[in-house]
Design a protein around this motif. Structure first.
Motif, short mmCIF file in Angstrom:
data_model
loop_
_atom_site.label_atom_id
_atom_site.label_comp_id
_atom_site.label_asym_id
_atom_site.label_seq_id
_atom_site.Cartn_x
_atom_site.Cartn_y
_atom_site.Cartn_z
N ASP A 35 68.39 77.05 -18.32
CA ASP A 35 68.70 76.61 -16.96
C ASP A 35 69.36 75.23 -16.99
O ASP A 35 70.05 74.86 -16.05
CB ASP A 35 67.42 76.60 -16.12
CG ASP A 35 66.88 78.00 -15.93
OD1 ASP A 35 67.53 78.79 -15.22
OD2 ASP A 35 65.83 78.31 -16.53
N PHE A 36 69.13 74.50 -18.08
CA PHE A 36 69.86 73.26 -18.32
C PHE A 36 69.76 72.93 -19.80
O PHE A 36 68.70 73.06 -20.41
CB PHE A 36 69.30 72.09 -17.50
CG PHE A 36 70.06 70.81 -17.70
CD1 PHE A 36 71.35 70.67 -17.21
CD2 PHE A 36 69.49 69.75 -18.39
CE1 PHE A 36 72.06 69.49 -17.40
CE2 PHE A 36 70.20 68.57 -18.60
CZ PHE A 36 71.49 68.44 -18.09
N SER A 67 76.56 68.96 -13.58
CA SER A 67 77.56 69.47 -12.63
C SER A 67 77.99 70.88 -13.02
O SER A 67 78.19 71.75 -12.16
CB SER A 67 78.78 68.55 -12.60
OG SER A 67 78.44 67.26 -12.13
N GLN A 68 78.11 71.10 -14.33
CA GLN A 68 78.51 72.43 -14.79
C GLN A 68 77.43 73.47 -14.51
O GLN A 68 77.73 74.58 -14.06
CB GLN A 68 78.81 72.36 -16.29
CG GLN A 68 79.31 73.68 -16.88
CD GLN A 68 79.65 73.56 -18.35
OE1 GLN A 68 79.54 72.49 -18.94
NE2 GLN A 68 80.07 74.66 -18.94
N ALA A 74 69.29 59.85 -13.33
CA ALA A 74 69.74 61.08 -13.99
C ALA A 74 68.65 62.15 -13.94
O ALA A 74 68.92 63.32 -13.62
CB ALA A 74 70.12 60.77 -15.44
N PHE A 75 67.41 61.77 -14.24
CA PHE A 75 66.32 62.75 -14.20
C PHE A 75 65.96 63.14 -12.77
O PHE A 75 65.48 64.26 -12.53
CB PHE A 75 65.11 62.22 -14.95
CG PHE A 75 65.22 62.39 -16.44
CD1 PHE A 75 65.14 63.65 -17.02
CD2 PHE A 75 65.42 61.29 -17.29
CE1 PHE A 75 65.26 63.82 -18.39
CE2 PHE A 75 65.54 61.45 -18.65
CZ PHE A 75 65.47 62.71 -19.21
N ALA A 76 66.17 62.24 -11.82
CA ALA A 76 65.96 62.60 -10.41
C ALA A 76 66.95 63.69 -10.00
O ALA A 76 66.59 64.63 -9.26
CB ALA A 76 66.12 61.37 -9.53
N LYS A 96 65.77 66.94 -11.53
CA LYS A 96 64.65 67.46 -10.75
C LYS A 96 65.15 68.15 -9.48
O LYS A 96 64.72 69.27 -9.15
CB LYS A 96 63.69 66.32 -10.39
CG LYS A 96 62.61 66.70 -9.39
CD LYS A 96 61.80 65.47 -8.97
CE LYS A 96 60.86 65.79 -7.83
NZ LYS A 96 60.10 64.59 -7.39
N GLU A 97 66.07 67.51 -8.78
CA GLU A 97 66.61 68.09 -7.53
C GLU A 97 67.28 69.43 -7.81
O GLU A 97 67.10 70.40 -7.07
CB GLU A 97 67.61 67.11 -6.92
CG GLU A 97 68.26 67.62 -5.63
CD GLU A 97 69.38 66.73 -5.16
OE1 GLU A 97 69.90 66.97 -4.05
OE2 GLU A 97 69.77 65.80 -5.89
N TYR A 98 68.06 69.49 -8.89
CA TYR A 98 68.75 70.73 -9.25
C TYR A 98 67.75 71.84 -9.59
O TYR A 98 67.87 72.98 -9.10
CB TYR A 98 69.69 70.48 -10.43
CG TYR A 98 70.01 71.69 -11.24
CD1 TYR A 98 70.75 72.75 -10.71
CD2 TYR A 98 69.57 71.80 -12.57
CE1 TYR A 98 71.04 73.88 -11.47
CE2 TYR A 98 69.85 72.92 -13.34
CZ TYR A 98 70.58 73.96 -12.79
OH TYR A 98 70.85 75.08 -13.53
#
Length: 492
Positions: free
Chosen positions: A61-62, A84-85, A100-102, A105-107
């Motif tokens: 997922d990432f 973004s990708q 960056a980690f926030a 988390k949102e994604y």
């Protein structure tokens, strides 16, 4: 579609050689409902990333990989591009790792999936000076990741000491947060044979594969460079000695990529390479001309963790007298034949004289044996017997009664719980080993010296570990047991 963890199984298409236990652990973790932080570690080029990618079939997922010696601003930009990708929408440039980690988390919160797999590779390289990476990562996991059922966060890194200190054994924000650590070891001979035959289509005999192991170790990345159809010696020339050879500069990069203060690590390894039986902490300090014992102890500990050296206590000695020995086969080969030399013949290995290579091959074979203690115990039928592995040496001495005792060294002792000590003699030969009367006398004398100075009451068995076995003659009966190259290839 969500990844179906129940369908994950051992590799059936030869993409993953060995690693059966590691895959079993990953499968069990993936079947658990709770969030899990999984730390995968091991020396550089050993196949950590490969295992994780192919186990999960690259369905992440990432996924993000840190970059070596890359400034914080660039690392953050790369992280933003990866996010973004995956999210298929433009993301703002994060100012720091907390932002960056926030965003990560949102994604992830926006994904309506029961299970999530996040893979952060080369984690130590993200931890650049003054970046606060570890604090941000800890905050992300502690405040959200650890509470999100179904999240499997896999972190990986070649800098083994960093992984052990900062993640697995962290005393701060990540203390006790690693759900499971998975150590990836170099291949043994059985796995090397599988790799070369099944993955590379290389059908060398076992003697040639053993020699490849003595040069490249059980490192899949190096083994993967071997070319099918090219004779063994030409393969080695191509990898190490021709102009632009890919492994010619690998030794230098290996240390720079693993350790921030790489110079002292190289100095220690190169000092140990000069003394095959190993050196004590005191002897290393004298060679390096350093009085900082604490820092040197940390360096030695990190080199042990990264599979470059081993620490052992000689038979009958206390921890204080521990000896450090270089065991990384790739480093041994590089330091013996390449080092800082220039102008080496591009066909060096194809034309090397046996007298030049014999000293190296004998010691390298001893290290191979030390990497295969389990297989040796199997061959001796003592797998289920409690066994301590050690060595022993003594200097030339004269007793009070005037009896002279010569100096002796035993590189491998198997001290068994059934009151037997296997005194192992390791010999690398191109054919059956021939035991002469003079050498048989040496072995008997060595056992006598060992028994005299250690006062052991256990029975002493002389064990020969060699490539093609022992040629039967007048003296061969003095050998109690024989372990051959074929035994070392057993699936322990």
């Amino acid at each position: 579609m969500p990844l179906n963890f129940n369908q994950l199984s051992m590799s059936e298409d030869n993409r993953i050689i060995g690693r059966t236990y590691e895959q079993h652990v990953l499968t069990n973790i993936c079947e658990e409902k709770e969030a899990r932080l999984i730390a995968v570690y091991g020396r550089r080029r050993v196949g950590k990333t490969y295992l994780v990618k192919y186990f999960f079939d690259e369905k992440f997922d990432f996924f993000f990989t840190g970059s070596f010696e890359t400034p914080l601003k660039v690392q953050l930009a790369l992280f933003k591009d990866a996010l973004s990708q995956y999210s298929s929408e433009a993301r703002p440039m994060p100012k720091n790792w907390f932002e960056a980690f926030a965003q990560l988390k949102e994604y992830l919160q926006g994904l309506k999936k029961e299970r999530l797999v996040v893979f952060l590779d080369e984690l130590p390289w993200m931890d650049t000076p003054k970046s606060n990476f570890l604090a941000a990562f800890s905050y992300f996991w502690n405040t959200w990741g650890s509470t999100r059922d179904g999240l499997k966060l896999v972190v990986c890194g070649s800098a083994t000491s960093w992984m052990l200190d900062k993640v697995i054994g962290n005393k701060g924000g990540l203390y006790g947060r690693s759900s499971r650590s998975i150590y990836i070891a170099p291949f043994n001979l059985f796995e090397v044979e599988q790799f070369l035959k099944l993955r590379k289509g290389i059908n060398w005999n076992r003697y040639q594969m053993l020699e490849a192991y003595m040069i490249l170790g059980g490192i899949p990345y190096y083994l993967d460079m071997l070319e099918k159809g090219l004779p063994f010696s030409q393969n080695i020339d191509s990898l190490f000695f021709r102009e632009g050879a890919p492994l010619r500069t690998e030794y230098d990069f290996l240390f720079r990529s693993l350790f921030k203060s790489s110079t002292v690590y190289r100095q220690v390894v190169e000092a140990l390479a000069t003394k095959t039986k190993g050196l004590t902490l005191k002897e290393i300090k004298e060679i390096l001309k350093t009085g900082d014992g604490g820092n040197l102890t940390e360096v030695l500990d990190n080199l042990c963790k990264c599979d470059f050296i081993r620490k052992y206590t000689a038979f009958g000695k206390k921890e204080k007298g521990s000896i450090y020995q270089l065991t990384d086969l790739f480093s041994l080969y590089h330091l013996k034949f390449i080092g800082n030399r220039t102008g080496l013949d591009e066909h060096f290995w194809s034309n090397i004289k046996e007298s030049i290579r014999s000293a190296w091959s004998g010691y390298a074979f001893e290290q191979v044996c030390l990497h295969h203690i389990g297989q040796i115990r199997n061959a001796l039928g003592i797998k289920g017997v409690l066994t301590n592995v050690c060595s022993w040496s003594s200097a030339k001495q004269v007793d009070e009664d005037g009896t002279e005792w010569p100096g002796m060294q035993i590189d491998l002792l198997l001290c068994r719980g059934d009151h037997v000590i296997d005194v192992c003699e390791m010999k690398y030969c191109q054919s059956e080993f021939v035991l002469t009367g003079k050498y048989e006398e040496h072995l008997r004398e060595r056992n006598a010296v060992f028994a005299h100075f250690t006062k052991v009451k256990d029975a002493l068995h002389t064990v020969l570990i060699t490539t093609y076995g022992l040629k039967q003659n007048l003296y061969s009966g003095s050998i109690d047991a024989i372990v051959t190259m074929e035994d070392l290839y057993s699936h322990n």
